[in-house]
Write a protein that holds these residues in place. Structure first.
Motif, short mmCIF file in Angstrom:
data_model
loop_
_atom_site.label_atom_id
_atom_site.label_comp_id
_atom_site.label_asym_id
_atom_site.label_seq_id
_atom_site.Cartn_x
_atom_site.Cartn_y
_atom_site.Cartn_z
N THR A 14 3.41 14.31 8.63
CA THR A 14 2.67 14.91 7.46
C THR A 14 1.22 14.44 7.32
O THR A 14 0.00 15.12 7.21
N ARG A 15 1.17 13.00 7.30
CA ARG A 15 0.01 12.17 7.31
C ARG A 15 -0.82 12.44 8.26
O ARG A 15 -2.06 12.80 8.15
N TYR A 19 -4.59 3.45 -5.65
CA TYR A 19 -5.65 2.50 -5.93
C TYR A 19 -7.02 3.45 -6.15
O TYR A 19 -7.24 4.23 -5.12
N ARG A 32 0.12 11.35 -7.19
CA ARG A 32 1.61 10.78 -7.04
C ARG A 32 1.75 9.71 -8.45
O ARG A 32 0.70 9.22 -8.81
N PHE A 76 -7.53 3.65 2.85
CA PHE A 76 -6.84 2.55 2.96
C PHE A 76 -5.48 2.25 2.18
O PHE A 76 -4.55 1.84 2.49
N VAL A 77 -5.97 2.32 1.04
CA VAL A 77 -4.59 1.98 0.16
C VAL A 77 -3.80 3.32 -0.25
O VAL A 77 -3.52 3.54 -1.48
N THR A 78 -3.37 3.41 0.91
CA THR A 78 -2.28 4.71 0.96
C THR A 78 -1.28 4.40 1.80
O THR A 78 -1.59 3.40 2.62
N PRO A 79 -0.06 5.24 1.97
CA PRO A 79 1.02 4.83 3.20
C PRO A 79 0.06 4.84 4.52
O PRO A 79 0.90 4.69 5.56
N ASP A 129 -5.68 17.95 -1.61
CA ASP A 129 -4.36 18.24 -0.78
C ASP A 129 -4.24 16.87 0.32
O ASP A 129 -3.13 16.40 0.73
N LEU A 130 -5.55 16.44 0.87
CA LEU A 130 -5.38 15.11 1.68
C LEU A 130 -4.94 13.99 1.04
O LEU A 130 -3.90 13.59 1.75
N TYR A 131 -5.00 13.56 -0.30
CA TYR A 131 -4.45 12.47 -0.71
C TYR A 131 -2.98 12.79 -1.04
O TYR A 131 -2.20 11.84 -1.13
N GLN A 180 0.84 -1.20 -0.19
CA GLN A 180 0.08 0.16 -0.03
C GLN A 180 0.93 1.46 -0.04
O GLN A 180 0.40 2.26 -0.42
N ASP A 181 2.13 1.08 0.25
CA ASP A 181 3.05 2.33 0.40
C ASP A 181 3.36 2.76 -1.11
O ASP A 181 4.04 3.69 -1.17
N SER A 226 -2.39 16.00 8.07
CA SER A 226 -3.44 16.22 7.06
C SER A 226 -4.65 15.69 7.36
O SER A 226 -5.71 16.24 7.23
N ASP A 275 -0.86 14.81 0.66
CA ASP A 275 -0.35 14.70 1.91
C ASP A 275 -0.14 13.07 2.36
O ASP A 275 1.04 12.50 2.97
N LEU A 276 -1.14 11.99 2.28
CA LEU A 276 -1.05 10.79 2.63
C LEU A 276 -0.05 10.28 1.79
O LEU A 276 0.60 9.36 2.37
N HIS A 277 -0.07 10.51 0.67
CA HIS A 277 0.94 9.79 -0.22
C HIS A 277 2.49 10.50 -0.25
O HIS A 277 3.30 10.26 -0.75
#
Lengths: 586, 384, 373
Positions: free
Chosen positions: B16-17, A90, A161, B224-227, A108-110, A85-86, B20, A112-114
């Motif tokens: 960061t995560r 998806y 990303r 869920f399918v993110t880091p 922005d949220l996604y 998942q890192d 956010s 940041d998460l990525h």
């Protein structure tokens, strides 16, 4: 890790779901073998319930396989889902946007998460927003976007990303052809620039034919795999285009061909004619009889033809029950049943529908086409009396349904975009309810329910709660519920979005039969080739009427010769021509 | 060297995560007015109601007086009642009239002095009839007590005045002192108790619903399918609601000090620490419920049933646990709210009684650790 | 005329049937609608108790004489007070009371006996934990009555005495449960009746089925009736559960007629469903519907007279309670259940309930098609 290594490989992969109530197991995937090389673009195709989504979810580490092994990017997914998942992105079928966040905030949220670095963001955002045509709406809440725009935003969030592997589950459902084209350009560019691997499930076979490799799934099994060219060859020398004699609508020919399953595998209207695929061992004389003098020429087969051949071989003849619809023959006449004059709808200072006028005649199939957010759904809702208009007049079956008495609504049927059914009621309970709502009861109700179950091939599912039905069944049930009272006018809002080619054929076979019987049909769709089934189409963009007429007439607006231009190119041509001056001014 | 770099890099990504996600949660929280209504509106309503509306104090008892005797002794007897701060007597013409007033709810009881009151009194033994409406049992009981005491006082004085008796004789006089509640008003113990209710509401009810909504709407599938790690999702969910709960605490403290003059005798720091611990407990329950139900309606109902109503009824908020049957007491002492209720009241009203404070804090900390741990265990990045 | 009436009835039955199925098909929903009222009525029947049953106390007896021991025997003899510890210094009192180990402390001064034998007044110091002042005050009252009895024995022939003959109507033993349980018959069912009706429209809006419903020939009136009937039925079933617990588990005798009780409950449930449906029509989604309902239910419950009498509230709040259906319902149920009131006696409660229903139900129906948000 060497470059040629597989990015996804599966051996004997199985996934079974347990039905706790029935104590049975449903095999969603049966012993799948896969080997997808790094850096390739791969498509998963197959009818509803084939297991495409389950396979993608397994790859994403959202589910654990029942048995077999699955390696993604060199990791064992079931043992270490987080490492996978890192590294992947998806996009689920129903991308869960945060509706109370704005477009920009979702992005922005996604990002940041990525962990997308700030420096790269601006350029990336600009490209994504341009591609999805959402740049105008960055401050709008995601919940206020139209269905197709939400889908595009979901895709944009997935693409913030460049991952090592991109998984897309039906990314273009409900997305208009313009955006679809742009979106595929982006994916292509990502592959070219960054060597990433993409796996996409889709029900558009023209999308699949862009891919390096196509896997055909059916009922949890791998039916076929190969390059699009290899699969296309299944239908080699069997594809033809027939143009019926002047004055005869192509869809009659198409229906006739489609029903002759012993000779014909598939038939769809295309550019004023009918494209059809014959069985390999077709009886020439029988074919001549079917064509009934229509001019016929061979065509090069495409992926869709190959797919249909593969499926037909697997499924055998499919019952379509068209007879059940045959009404009293020619139900159509020139009586205007829907009359719209200068219809306007504003939400605050936003104009959703701008001064639109059109007529629909009895027994017509009237197509409403337009990019996402063009105002199609708003027009629909006004026609059905769910939304008052800001100005202008509209009459459906002689009345304005907003103000007319409740019983006037008996004359229309409405199937909304989301197939609004009561999810925890069974198929039978849903039908019984909608029948009763239209005043049917006793023997009449029973008889109509029986007819609907037969016509829409819902037998065997009567006791299933509608929320648990696969997509195709849901669509058929929604149609059945909308038609149970035999309305004069049927409104269908994107009924084929997400449906596989097989289901769409069956759907249109039913629709044309209904129109033959005199039912007026107003429909929206994003499958431009489906516009060929319509008697007349209206193209809208940004609330404005851009074109109206028969498919041929509309085609000629773009191309004087008109002959072979596909409907999709026609549509894009018209919309872009209209948007041009707007952009120049801005 | 590189390992250290890696370490810091991982940490910064984690931050960061997390930041956010917290930003996202905060925005969502602030955009839906209904959330703020629960977080801020409801506490204010509750403070208002419990501070002013709901009172367990017995004052202004409305009594009807039926005097069939108009003698000076009877009038004197009645004047004692009129002067008392407990009673608001009104006159009624007859027993029937008084009964009607009681039926209609305009009085809570009536006193009947029969026509031979004065005669009996001079004979040394008189009778007064008191009829109360039992529709509020506690209040009715108190009315009987207060009235009897009033009568006892009056008769003592009457005896002195008439000079009938010899010296009053030996007696025990009760000198009572109500510790920790000088004002002797119920708002002193209800308002600090509200902190428990409000934190339960925000931490469990609101959080359970918000998290269940994510499951229900399928927003977690893409997330869920993110880091992102499950811990980050949970931490982000918890953070803004933690502050909303603390806002409730702030509102209650202000209301307590400014509106009701409730003292805060104990250490303010302990108030904050205790509240933090309980807030974590409440959040843990909320997250646990939502992860198990994954459905808004069920989550809300279970949150109400398992946390809010017990906190209202069984934590000792209004009803003293000591008065309950043993089986119910067992349930009460299984609830974390009970310990926080005890803790917060002690800190507000009684002061730093360390054995109690430490015991309650340890219990709350244990609950918080177990519940949050369970919530983390149950929340998996999986759709199975 | 009759055919259209029959058609109307069929359509309403059909709609109701769907609503019932939508709520009751889910086994989890069935559980959540039946178990809580039962559990709550049992639990709260036991928990809602202001009556003292157990008072832990400590004693500091600095006189340690015959008199103090006699008085203490009387205290112990009640069965309510139990001694936690016997103390030796006044400093210990603070520890026991402060840590909540004892509710009261009795302090006999060293000259207790001397004062009594000299015919004087001897003070008995009573220290009470006021953290729950209601309990504290009750305990004081209890001790006072014990001491009064003790005094009576010391002076059997007091010259003047006025004897109070106290009687209590409607609730002879003054048990809190008698008051709480009948109120619960109305109060407990209101929570879920309102929530269900608030969710019914919001859920359909969120799932898109409401549009589908609006394009059928159903009139708003029909939709309203069929949205209202299922929660009304569920509400009445829940009330019945609590009624059964009240009558047969707690054995609280019922004075009034079942018919009158149900007439009142029906009117009350209709009014609460009207409130719920109005909320529903105002909410954008289920989340909001649920929160709005909850925020409304809290004050409705607290300002209803359920736990504390309306008469004790400040005037402003008393005025506000006139818009509270539960206030009238609780008054009505208590009047019928405990006082045996007839339909003619409770019209004052029925009329406001009816008014609430008359305002809220048409408002909800209008909002079906005219959304504010």
């Amino acid at each position: 890790m060497n470059q040629a290594a597989a990015c996804v490989s599966a051996t004997a992969l199985c996934k079974a779901f347990e039905d706790k109530k029935a104590r049975t197991q449903v095999d969603a995937l049966k012993s799948i073998e896969l080997n997808i090389p790094t850096g390739s673009l791969t498509a998963l195709v197959g009818p509803d319930g084939a297991g495409k989504t389950t396979l993608l979810r397994l790859m994403a580490g959202l589910m654990k396989a029942s048995s077999g092994s699955l390696q993604v990017l060199g990791f064992d997914v079931s043992a270490d889902p987080q490492s996978v998942q890192d590294r992947i992105s998806y996009m689920p079928q129903r991308f869960g946007l945060y509706e109370d966040l704005s477009v920009q905030e979702n992005l922005d949220l996604y990002a940041d998460l990525h962990g997308v670095p700030q420096a790269e963001r601006q350029e990336r955002y600009q490209r994504l927003l341009h591609m999805t045509d959402l740049a105008r709406f960055t401050d709008r809440l995601a919940g206020k976007l139209s269905g197709g725009m939400k889908q595009k935003l979901g895709l944009a969030c997935t693409l913030v990303r460049s991952p090592e592997l991109l998984l897309l589950d039906e990314p273009t459902v409900g997305v208009d052809p313009l955006s679809r084209r742009e979106l595929w350009e982006i994916i292509q560019q990502l592959i070219d620039d960054e060597q990433l691997s993409v796996i996409v499930s889709t029900s558009y076979l023209d999308e699949a034919s862009r891919c390096d490799r196509v896997y055909v799934l059916h009922g949890g099994e791998m039916l076929a795999q190969g390059t699009p060219d290899q699969l296309r060859c299944e239908a080699d020398d069997c594809a033809f285009l027939a143009v019926p004699a002047e004055g005869k609508p192509p869809r009659e020919l198409q229906a006739r061909l489609l029903d002759a399953q012993e000779q014909i595998v598939d038939a769809v209207p295309q550019g004023g004619g009918v494209r059809f695929v014959t069985q390999r061992d077709v009886d020439r004389s029988a074919l001549e009889a079917l064509l009934d003098g229509a001019h016929c020429q061979p065509l090069e087969s495409d992926l869709e033809d190959g797919f249909m051949v593969l499926l037909r071989r697997r499924l055998g003849p499919v019952e379509a029950n068209p007879e059940a619809f045959e009404g009293d023959g020619d139900g159509r006449n020139d009586e205007v049943v829907i009359e719209v004059r200068d219809l306007v709808r504003k939400f605050g200072d936003f104009t959703a529908v701008a001064s639109t006028s059109f007529d629909v005649r009895r027994g017509e199939i009237f197509g409403l086409l337009g990019p996402n957010g063009a105002g199609k759904t708003t027009t629909f809702r006004m026609l059905c009396g769910l939304l008052p208009s800001s100005s202008g007049s509209l009459q459906v079956a002689g009345v304005n349904l907003r103000t007319a008495s409740a019983s006037a609504r008996k004359r229309i049927g409405y199937v909304s975009q989301k197939f609004s059914l009561y999810a925890n009621l069974t198929v039978l309970e849903n039908l019984r309810f909608f029948g009763g709502a239209y005043g049917l009861r006793g023997r009449a109700l029973k008889q109509r329910i029986g007819a609907m179950l037969d016509q829409f091939d819902l037998r065997g599912q009567e006791k299933t709660p509608s929320g648990q039905l696969p997509g195709g069944f849901k669509q058929r049930l929604a149609m059945a519920a909308g038609l149970i009272h035999e309305p004069e006018i049927l409104f269908l809002d994107e009924p084929t979005s997400g449906a596989d080619p097989l289901a769409r054929r069956a759907f249109w076979r039913r629709i044309t039969a209904l129109a033959e019987g005199g039912t007026t049909i107003v429909i929206t769709t994003h499958f431009m080739e489906e516009a060929e089934y319509c008697d007349r189409i209206l193209i809208q963009d940004a609330g404005k009427r851009l074109a109206i007429g028969t498919p041929q007439q509309v085609r000629e607006l773009v191309d004087e010769q008109g002959g072979n231009l596909s409907m999709e190119d026609t549509f894009i041509g018209i919309v872009e021509r209209n948007r041009q001056p707007e952009k120049g001014a801005a | 060297m590189t390992q250290i770099q890696n370490q810091t890099q991982i940490q910064s990504r984690f931050l960061t995560r997390l930041l956010s996600l917290i930003r996202k949660e905060t925005r969502q929280l602030l955009r839906d007015r209904s959330n703020l209504l629960i977080g801020i509106g409801l506490p204010i309503i509750l403070i208002f109601i419990f501070g002013y509306g709901v009172s367990l104090d017995v004052r202004n008892i409305r009594l009807a007086l039926v005097l069939d005797d108009r003698s000076p002794a009877a009038t004197n007897f009645v004047s004692g009642l009129t002067l008392s701060r407990y009673f608001n007597p009104v006159h009624a013409d007859s027993v029937t009239a008084a009964e009607q007033m009681m039926q209609a709810g305009t009085v809570e009881g009536f006193v009947h002095l029969s026509s031979n009151f004065a005669r009996e009194l001079s004979a040394g033994q008189a009778q007064v009839q008191l009829v109360v409406s039992g529709t509020d049992a506690t209040r009715a009981g108190s009315i009987v007590n207060y009235f009897s005491e009033q009568v006892a006082q009056w008769s003592g004085k009457a005896a002195d005045r008439q000079g009938v008796s010899s010296p009053p004789g030996p007696r025990v006089e009760v000198v009572d002192r109500l510790w920790f509640n000088v004002a002797n008003t119920s708002s002193w113990f209800l308002v600090p108790g509200l902190i428990v209710l409000i934190m339960t509401l925000v931490g469990t009810f609101l959080t359970a619903m918000v998290m269940a909504r994510e499951w229900e709407r399928g927003t977690l599938e893409a997330l869920f399918v993110t880091p992102v790690r499950p811990t980050e999702v949970l931490l982000a969910k918890v953070t803004p609601y933690f502050f909303v709960g603390m806002l409730g605490l702030g509102l209650c403290i202000i209301a307590a000090r400014v509106l009701f003059d409730v003292p805060i005798v104990g250490a303010p720091l302990m108030v904050v620490i205790g509240s933090t611990l309980y807030m974590l407990v409440a959040l843990g329950i909320g997250l646990l419920i939502s992860a198990v139900t994954r459905n808004q309606f069920l989550a809300s109902q279970i949150a109400l049933l398992a946390s809010f109503l017990p906190a209202l009824m069984l934590s000792g908020f209004v009803f003293d646990i000591r008065n309950l049957p043993l089986a119910v007491q067992v349930i009460c002492y299984a609830l974390p709210a009970t310990y926080f209720m005890e803790l917060i009241r002690t800190l507000f009203l009684a002061g730093d009684f360390w054995p109690l404070i430490i015991k309650d804090c340890l219990i709350l900390a244990a609950y918080a650790a177990v519940l949050l741990g369970l919530a983390r265990f149950v929340t998996r990045k999986s759709l199975d | 005329m009759t055919t259209s009436l029959i058609a109307f009835i069929y359509r309403v039955i059909n709609l109701c049937n769907k609503e019932m199925l939508a709520v009751l098909k889910d086994p989890a929903n069935r559980v959540i609608l039946i178990v809580p009222p039962l559990l709550q009525s049992l639990l709260f029947g036991y928990a809602a108790n202001f009556d003292l049953t157990d008072v832990p106390y400590v004693v500091l007896d600095q006189s340690s004489t015959e008199s103090s021991r006699t008085l203490l025997d009387r205290v112990d003899g009640t069965g309510v007070f139990h001694r936690v510890a016997t103390l030796h210094s006044s400093a210990e009192i603070e520890r026991f009371i402060g840590n909540g180990e004892a509710l009261i402390a009795l302090h006999f001064p060293s000259d207790f006996e001397e004062r009594l034998s000299s015919g004087d007044t001897a003070p008995l110091q009573l220290i009470v934990d006021g953290r729950n002042s209601a309990t504290g005050n009750s305990a004081v009252g209890y001790v006072r009555s014990i001491v009064a009895g003790f005094n009576q024995c010391l002076n059997p022939e007091t010259a003047v005495s006025v004897e109070v003959e106290a009687r209590s109507w409607f609730n002879p033993n003054l048990e809190t449960r008698w008051i709480i349980m009948p109120a619960m018959i109305a109060g407990l069912s209101m929570i879920q009746t309102m929530m269900l009706s608030a969710l019914s429209v919001a859920r359909e809006r969120e799932q898109g089925t409401f549009d589908q419903l609006l394009v059928t020939p159903h009139t708003p009136f029909e939709i309203l009736i069929s949205k209202a009937i299922p929660p009304i039925i569920i509400g009445l079933v829940q009330s019945t559960l609590v009624l059964v617990v009240t009558r047969y588990w707690f054995h609280i005798p019922m004075s009034g007629s079942v018919g009158t009780l149900y007439a009142g409950l029906l009117m009350f449930t209709i009014a609460s469903v009207g409130v719920g449906l109005s909320i529903s029509a105002l909410s954008a989604n289920m989340h909001q519907a649920m929160l709005y309902t909850f925020v409304l239910i809290m004050p409705l419950m607290l300002l209803s007279g359920l736990a504390t009498p309306v008469a004790n509230m400040p005037d402003l709040l008393q005025t506000l309670t006139y818009a509270n259906p539960l206030r009238f319902a609780i008054h009505l149920v208590r009047a019928v259940y405990l006082e045996g009131a007839q339909l003619g006696d409770v019209w004052r409660d029925m009329v406001p309930l009816m008014l609430i229903a008359i305002v809220t139900l048409p408002l909800a129906a209008w909002l079906f098609r005219h959304r504010l948000i």
